[in-house]
Design an enzyme around this catalytic site. Structure first.
Site, PDB file in Angstrom:
ATOM      1  N   HIS A  84       0.855  -1.213  -0.143  1.00  0.00           N
ATOM      2  CA  HIS A  84       0.052  -0.131   0.136  1.00  0.00           C
ATOM      3  C   HIS A  84       0.731   1.123  -0.022  1.00  0.00           C
ATOM      4  O   HIS A  84       0.464   2.431  -0.305  1.00  0.00           O
ATOM      5  CB  HIS A  84      -1.040  -0.116   1.231  1.00  0.00           C
TER       6      HIS A  84
ATOM      7  N   ARG B 159     -10.290   4.022  -0.617  1.00  0.00           N
ATOM      8  CA  ARG B 159      -9.772   3.491   0.359  1.00  0.00           C
ATOM      9  C   ARG B 159      -9.801   3.927   1.698  1.00  0.00           C
ATOM     10  O   ARG B 159      -9.058   4.704   2.192  1.00  0.00           O
ATOM     11  CB  ARG B 159      -8.169   3.215   0.075  1.00  0.00           C
TER      12      ARG B 159
ATOM     13  N   ARG C 126     -15.073   2.638  -0.536  1.00  0.00           N
ATOM     14  CA  ARG C 126     -15.269   1.127   0.174  1.00  0.00           C
ATOM     15  C   ARG C 126     -14.903   0.984   1.384  1.00  0.00           C
ATOM     16  O   ARG C 126     -14.250   1.885   2.226  1.00  0.00           O
ATOM     17  CB  ARG C 126     -13.806   0.465  -0.445  1.00  0.00           C
TER      18      ARG C 126
ATOM     19  N   GLU D 105     -12.098 -10.109  -5.314  1.00  0.00           N
ATOM     20  CA  GLU D 105     -10.755 -10.164  -5.045  1.00  0.00           C
ATOM     21  C   GLU D 105     -10.182 -11.615  -4.362  1.00  0.00           C
ATOM     22  O   GLU D 105      -9.188 -11.778  -4.132  1.00  0.00           O
ATOM     23  CB  GLU D 105     -10.050  -9.238  -4.328  1.00  0.00           C
TER      24      GLU D 105
ATOM     25  N   ASN E 216      -4.996  -6.728  -7.234  1.00  0.00           N
ATOM     26  CA  ASN E 216      -3.965  -7.145  -6.361  1.00  0.00           C
ATOM     27  C   ASN E 216      -4.108  -8.604  -5.559  1.00  0.00           C
ATOM     28  O   ASN E 216      -2.990  -9.018  -5.320  1.00  0.00           O
ATOM     29  CB  ASN E 216      -3.624  -5.823  -5.465  1.00  0.00           C
ATOM     30  N   ASP E 217      -5.255  -8.259  -4.747  1.00  0.00           N
ATOM     31  CA  ASP E 217      -5.753  -9.591  -4.015  1.00  0.00           C
ATOM     32  C   ASP E 217      -5.917 -10.789  -4.870  1.00  0.00           C
ATOM     33  O   ASP E 217      -5.552 -11.980  -4.515  1.00  0.00           O
ATOM     34  CB  ASP E 217      -6.691  -8.918  -3.018  1.00  0.00           C
TER      35      ASP E 217
ATOM     36  N   ARG F  65       1.431 -10.863  -1.852  1.00  0.00           N
ATOM     37  CA  ARG F  65       1.531  -9.601  -2.574  1.00  0.00           C
ATOM     38  C   ARG F  65       2.478  -8.586  -1.976  1.00  0.00           C
ATOM     39  O   ARG F  65       3.161  -7.857  -2.539  1.00  0.00           O
ATOM     40  CB  ARG F  65       0.140  -8.737  -2.689  1.00  0.00           C
TER      41      ARG F  65
ATOM     42  N   CYS G 181     -10.332  -2.164 -10.079  1.00  0.00           N
ATOM     43  CA  CYS G 181      -9.541  -1.205  -9.421  1.00  0.00           C
ATOM     44  C   CYS G 181      -8.434  -1.592  -8.943  1.00  0.00           C
ATOM     45  O   CYS G 181      -7.571  -0.587  -8.075  1.00  0.00           O
ATOM     46  CB  CYS G 181     -10.685  -0.774  -8.334  1.00  0.00           C
TER      47      CYS G 181
HETATM   48  C1  PEP Z   1      -6.962  -5.106  -4.780  1.00  0.00           C
HETATM   49  O1  PEP Z   1      -7.024  -5.858  -3.932  1.00  0.00           O
HETATM   50  O2  PEP Z   1      -6.817  -5.010  -5.898  1.00  0.00           O
HETATM   51  C2  PEP Z   1      -7.664  -3.663  -4.352  1.00  0.00           C
HETATM   52  C3  PEP Z   1      -7.977  -2.665  -5.063  1.00  0.00           C
HETATM   53  O3  PEP Z   1      -7.613  -3.364  -3.005  1.00  0.00           O
HETATM   54  P1  PEP Z   1      -6.253  -3.249  -2.165  1.00  0.00           P
HETATM   55  O4  PEP Z   1      -5.189  -2.888  -2.782  1.00  0.00           O
HETATM   56  O5  PEP Z   1      -6.369  -1.979  -1.202  1.00  0.00           O
HETATM   57  O6  PEP Z   1      -6.080  -4.498  -1.384  1.00  0.00           O
HETATM   58 MG    MG Z   2      -7.700  -5.832  -1.996  1.00  0.00          MG
END
Ligand code: PEP
Ligand code: MG
Length: 551
Positions: free
Chosen positions: A188, A295, A331, A430, A453-454, A464, A501
């Site tokens: 993050h 976020r 979110r 996700e 990402n997740d 990750r 996203c």
């Molecule tokens: C993701 O997981 O792709 C996402 C957008 O949420 P975060 O990166 O905040 O977990």
């Molecule tokens: Mg996520």
């Protein structure tokens, strides 16, 4: 010349002096002193300094965010002068003939442990306050600037690693770029750097040495190169890239005001990801058409105690109002894993990414959830707000979320507080479970947004946060893309829209695949909006194929 190679995680070329991030929790060492009186005086000066800083912060906060937020600093100022706390420091000084730092740290530990052991959850949460106050006094004793940047000129901030909460508290106006020894592009902190449009490089390892402090560095957030004392040729190449960057910026200016539509007329919703109300400036400056992911947990990360309904309402309202008629998808809280918030007192977990995080915390703590939902619904009266739930795996979770929304709407109606009862509700796709359950989940919600990402992390069983996984963590993996297609088909079958996203949304090489899959929305960091618009406007959706899903 010293050349270091890391992983570029936020594009851009900058140069400036290196400045190493100072963590204030550095070890306090105990030493014996002869002059106890002098230590008392040092403590007393640090105390005065702390109180005056806290009073100033309270005033600033009162002016910007109202009384509730300011209260926190007022309370901290009271702690600094608390009779028992001060007594404990002075007794240690007298009895142990030690330095003031040690006596303060001892008192801090003792009081923090005392609060942590209390039955009442509110009193337990004061542990974090005691630690905060103790750190402030220690900083004032040692002259340590709390993670701040004690420099008159903007710097390239270097660190072993940076937690999201540390990054949040930095004065961004003083930061030209970030470089870290550890970290990953999906952390993050990297995401924050991209949102802020600050070049960043991680994973430099031991090549990045604290002894480089103050030396002028060139960093390229795209290639991951860091260079100190560049020779003429390297300097030329950095500078020419910098000029190219400027030209590209100018070219992108021409994209402002243009529609997000392909040559054959497919319209894409092009939105932005943000972490705080301040990011809206960059969203508007880059002409995005909405916020696809706010976020909200960054509000919690930036605070030292649970943000109140009023504080959250003000934050959400300001974003909703600034975006006018454009959608703002908020979110709900997504903490846990790399986003740790002290005052939540989350249990230490073996596998935090698979532990109690995101929606699981909200469903386990109905009061925290209710406060956030009330704030979001109240803000819905001031713009086009939508709600999105993270880390969904099951239909029952969505049903429970919907019940919580209903109950909050009922409360607000009874209290005569305005809100939009048509507020759209969506979920993040996700987890693999949400992909498999997508047909059923799509019947429960108004939209899907894929967190690649997740989704990559859980589909490929790749952490990750781990930089060493290298090519194993691959959001382009056909398994991830097939999951994306399955979710998109299920969404369209049910007549709802689907967006992305996660960071993959900004990958221009993936645009043809997204168009072929039928993705309706892309939500990216502000700096990625105009290049993506240019790419969309050059594409022909009907000619895009699903090739990438094959191997
Ligand atoms: C993701 O997981 O792709 C996402 C957008 O949420 P975060 O990166 O905040 O977990
Ligand atoms: Mg996520």
């Amino acid at each position: 010349m010293i050349l270091m190679q890391g992983k570029g995680v936020s594009a851009g070329v900058v140069s400036g002096p290196l400045y190493f991030f100072r963590r204030s929790q550095s070890e306090v060492t105990r030493y014996t002193v002869k002059d106890t009186e002098a230590e008392r005086a040092r403590f007393s000066r640090a105390q005065e300094q702390s109180v005056s800083q806290l009073k100033m912060l309270a005033e600033q906060c009162r002016a910007e965010s109202g009384d509730d937020a300011a209260m926190l600093f007022d309370t901290h100022a009271m702690f600094v002068e608390d009779e028992d706390y001060v007594d404990s420091v002075l007794t240690t000084l007298e009895e142990e003939h030690c330095n003031a730092e040690y006596a303060v740290q001892q008192a801090g530990e003792q009081f923090a442990a005392m609060f942590a052991a209390m039955d009442d959850a509110y009193m337990q949460a004061r542990e974090a306050d005691i630690r905060d106050v103790t750190r402030r006094i220690l900083n004032n004793l040692t002259g340590n600037v709390d993670g701040g940047i004690d420099s008159d000129v903007p710097v390239i901030l270097a660190a072993d690693d940076l937690a999201p909460s540390e990054t949040l508290q930095l004065d961004k106006s003083k930061i030209l770029g970030f470089i870290t020894q550890k970290g990953s592009g999906n952390s993050h902190t990297a995401i924050l750097a991209r949102t802020l449009g600050i070049p960043a490089i991680c994973g430099l390892g031991d090549a990045l040495k604290a002894s480089y402090e103050g030396r002028t560095a060139y960093i390229d957030g795209e290639s991951g190169k860091v260079c100190l004392e560049a020779d003429a040729l390297t300097l030329q190449s950095f500078q020419s890239k910098q000029r190219g960057q400027q030209q590209q910026k100018e070219l992108m200016e021409t994209m402002k005001g243009q529609e997000d539509v392909t040559l054959d007329g497919r319209k894409i919703r092009l939105y932005c990801n943000i972490g705080s109300p301040e990011d809206v400036t960059a969203v508007l400056a880059n002409d995005a058409r909405g916020i696809g992911l706010f976020r909200s947990e960054f509000l919690y990360l930036a605070a030292s105690d649970y943000p109140s309904e009023e504080e959250q309402f003000e934050a959400y309202k300001s974003v909703a109002a600034a975006m006018k008629e454009q959608p703002v998808i908020i979110r709900t809280l997504d903490i846990g894993a790399d986003k740790q918030v002290d005052y939540f007192h989350l249990q230490k977990e073996e596998n935090p990414a698979m532990g109690v995080r995101a929606i699981r915390i909200s469903l386990n703590r109905p009061e925290v959830f209710r406060t956030q939902l009330r704030a979001i619904y109240r803000a819905s009266a001031y713009g086009r707000v939508a709600i999105m739930f993270p880390m969904i795996t099951s239909v029952w979770e969505v049903k429970e979320c919907r019940r919580a929304c209903k109950s909050v709407m009922l409360e607000l109606s009874k209290e005569g507080i305005p809100y939009n009862p048509e507020t759209e509700i969506g979920i993040m796709i996700e987890t693999p479970a949400s992909v498999f359950m997508a047909p059923e989940l799509a019947k429960q919600v108004d939209f899907f947004s894929v967190g690649t990402n997740d989704l990559t992390q859980y589909t490929l069983a790749c952490d990750r946060q781990c930089n060493d996984l290298g090519k194993f963590y691959d959001p382009h993996h056909p398994a991830v893309l097939r999951a994306l297609k399955m979710a998109a088909d299920a969404a369209h079958e049910a007549g709802i829209w689907i967006g992305i996203c996660g960071e993959l949304a900004a990958d221009l090489s993936m645009l043809p695949t997204f168009l072929a899959i039928g993705i309706d929305e892309l939500s990216v960091s502000p700096a990625a909006v105009l290049p993506l618009r240019a790419a969309i406007r050059k594409s022909t959706a009907g000619e895009c194929t699903l090739k990438m899903l094959e191997d």
